[in-house]
Design a protein around this motif. Structure first.
Motif, PDB file in Angstrom:
ATOM      1  N   UNK A  20      35.631 -52.633  49.530  1.00 55.55           N
ATOM      2  CA  UNK A  20      36.053 -51.561  50.048  1.00 55.55           C
ATOM      3  C   UNK A  20      37.484 -51.065  50.389  1.00 55.55           C
ATOM      4  N   UNK A  51      24.600 -53.297  48.160  1.00 57.78           N
ATOM      5  CA  UNK A  51      25.745 -52.320  47.865  1.00 57.78           C
ATOM      6  C   UNK A  51      25.549 -50.879  48.216  1.00 57.78           C
ATOM      7  N   UNK A  52      24.273 -50.543  48.155  1.00 52.67           N
ATOM      8  CA  UNK A  52      24.131 -49.234  48.516  1.00 52.67           C
ATOM      9  C   UNK A  52      24.082 -48.838  49.885  1.00 52.67           C
ATOM     10  N   UNK A  70      25.613 -50.595  52.020  1.00 55.39           N
ATOM     11  CA  UNK A  70      27.258 -50.726  52.556  1.00 55.39           C
ATOM     12  C   UNK A  70      28.164 -49.412  52.113  1.00 55.39           C
ATOM     13  N   UNK A  71      27.755 -48.980  50.998  1.00 51.29           N
ATOM     14  CA  UNK A  71      28.238 -47.798  50.305  1.00 51.29           C
ATOM     15  C   UNK A  71      28.189 -46.520  51.293  1.00 51.29           C
ATOM     16  N   UNK A  72      26.981 -46.565  51.899  1.00 48.55           N
ATOM     17  CA  UNK A  72      26.727 -45.339  52.819  1.00 48.55           C
ATOM     18  C   UNK A  72      27.660 -45.553  53.878  1.00 48.55           C
ATOM     19  N   UNK A  82      31.162 -44.785  53.278  1.00 46.25           N
ATOM     20  CA  UNK A  82      31.260 -43.129  53.190  1.00 46.25           C
ATOM     21  C   UNK A  82      31.143 -42.611  54.366  1.00 46.25           C
TER      22      UNK A  82
END
Lengths: 237, 216
Positions: B58, B101-102, B104-106, B109
């Protein structure tokens, strides 16, 4: 859901939506389309997966390219946990607020994408009649770059030919309309760029309701009303 | 082969159910499992493991957008915000639909978009939340994410096999959240060139995923 949308945002637009670089107001239009379009929801899920993978690789890339991040200490886990514990009650109350939004809306709006329902609930639409067959209502989207509005054209209503001076995204929310090239039905997404010319006409059996997101300063109004510039003005809000 | 970029498998030693993690378990599954356990049991050890793993990621992610030293305090705050969301929303996480990971990526973002909005002039206005626009798309869609353990590695490999110019562009787009127009200006390239590089890179990366999804 009546029809499967046939007109979709460009792949590049979806990439910008997923990465978060697409303008806020335009993201509302994409989000509205996604509400109707399983095809694009799948695409978005794939793009997010790619984004997530790049994200999970970012640490190594970062270490390779600069040591900047080491100058920044990570937050402390214990501090975080104490924040979470003091916050826990708040979270549960927030959820019910969102659910309440829908009770404020007339039933005809219930099937609209949630982002539009939310805007409508925040500030109920004030419809301006533009012509016998055409009305428009501004939506408050919290930005200044684009005019966000609903456009309603009554069954069979025509709009004189007009051109586009700024980029405009349109999403059909109810009913359908056609122009020289295509028929646009519920969920369909159109991007008109400056210079594009067309002459929309609502289908004869049903009123057509659209979301319009148009680049400001908006001199002329949306897809259907731009030719009326001298009489009406949409202010981004 | 590009071994230097592949993180050595980290060991979430704090996790209680360590016996579950066989040697074959990949990175992806480890984090998925932790996130599921957090959602089900509010498991603090899993949360700690996720925190230890994801907060450096992050950090890199936010630094890419806010690179100046003045932003460091804000970045610290943003990391905490994301991790608080991880805690609060973990019960909605479904490992069949997205990798941790996807997911948490969103969240990251959305948090970044939120921050940029708060910084802009129009911070006064509406109560449209970022989540109203970027709904949990993976929650709604019929899309079923196949957690192929090799997905991440294959994307990683194919990413590294892209021409450098495409790699640069795709990273700027996703990690720095630059619009195509901004990337074009920064690299002094025509907008059309940037768009086609993104499309080409995207296509190659997607081929891997789409092939998987077509298989029954």
């Amino acid at each position: 859901m009546n029809a499967i949308p046939q007109h979709h945002p460009d792949k590049n637009v979806l990439v910008e939506f997923v990465s978060g670089s697409l303008d806020h107001a335009q993201s509302i239009a994409v989000s509205a389309h996604l509400h109707y379009c399983a095809h694009c929801r799948n695409k978005v899920a794939t793009l997010e997966h790619i984004g997530g993978t790049l994200f999970s690789l970012s640490e190594s890339a970062d270490q390779k390219n600069n040591n900047q991040s080491s100058a920044l200490s990570s937050p402390c886990f214990d501090t975080l946990m104490s924040r979470i514990e003091s916050n826990e009650q708040k979270v549960t109350t927030q959820k019910s607020e969102t659910e309440q939004v829908d009770h404020l809306l007339p039933p005809k709006y219930k099937t609209l994408p949630s982002v539009i329902r939310k805007m409508l609930a925040n500030s109920p639409p004030s419809w301006q009649r533009v012509t016998a067959s055409l009305s428009t209502a501004n939506l408050v989207a919290g930005q200044s770059e684009y005019g966000v509005s609903l456009q309603k054209i009554s069954a069979g209503g025509k709009v004189p030919q007009h051109d586009h001076r700024g980029a405009e995204m349109t999403v059909v929310l109810k009913g359908s309309f056609s122009d020289e090239d295509n028929v646009y039905q519920q969920g369909d997404f159109l991007l008109k760029n400056p210079g594009d010319i067309h002459r929309p006409r609502a289908s004869s059996n049903e009123d057509c309701l659209c979301l319009s997101v148009e680049q400001a300063p908006v001199k002329l109004t949306g897809l259907f009303t731009r030719w009326l510039n001298p009489f009406i003005r949409i202010n981004p809000a | 082969m590009t071994v230097h970029l592949i993180r050595s498998p980290s060991t979430p030693t704090k996790a209680k159910d360590k016996q579950k993690m066989t040697s074959q378990t990949t990175d992806i599954q480890i984090w998925n499992d932790h996130l599921v356990r957090l959602g089900k049991e509010q498991n603090r050890d899993s949360f700690k493991a996720l925190f230890d793993h994801f907060s450096p990621l992050l950090k890199s992610y936010f630094i890419a957008k806010f690179p100046t030293q003045q932003s460091y305090q804000m970045i610290d705050e943003l990391i905490q915000e994301v991790m608080i969301k991880v805690w609060n929303k973990s019960s909605a996480y479904d490992s069949n639909k997205a990798a941790a990971s996807t997911w948490i990526f969103t969240l990251a973002r959305n948090t970044r978009i939120d921050m940029l909005r708060r910084q802009s002039k129009h911070n006064n206005t509406t109560s449209i939340e970022v989540e109203d626009i970027w709904e949990d798309i993976t929650d709604n869609g019929p899309y079923t994410f196949l957690t192929h353990k090799r997905d991440e590695e294959r994307i990683r490999e194919s990413l590294l096999s892209l021409p450098q110019e495409q790699q640069t562009v795709i990273r700027k787009v996703y990690m720095e959240a630059k619009s195509h127009t901004e990337v074009a200006a920064e690299l002094k390239l025509p907008l059309g060139t940037v768009k086609s590089r993104v499309r080409l890179a995207q296509k190659k990366l997607e081929l891997l995923l789409v092939d998987d999804n077509l298989e029954p």
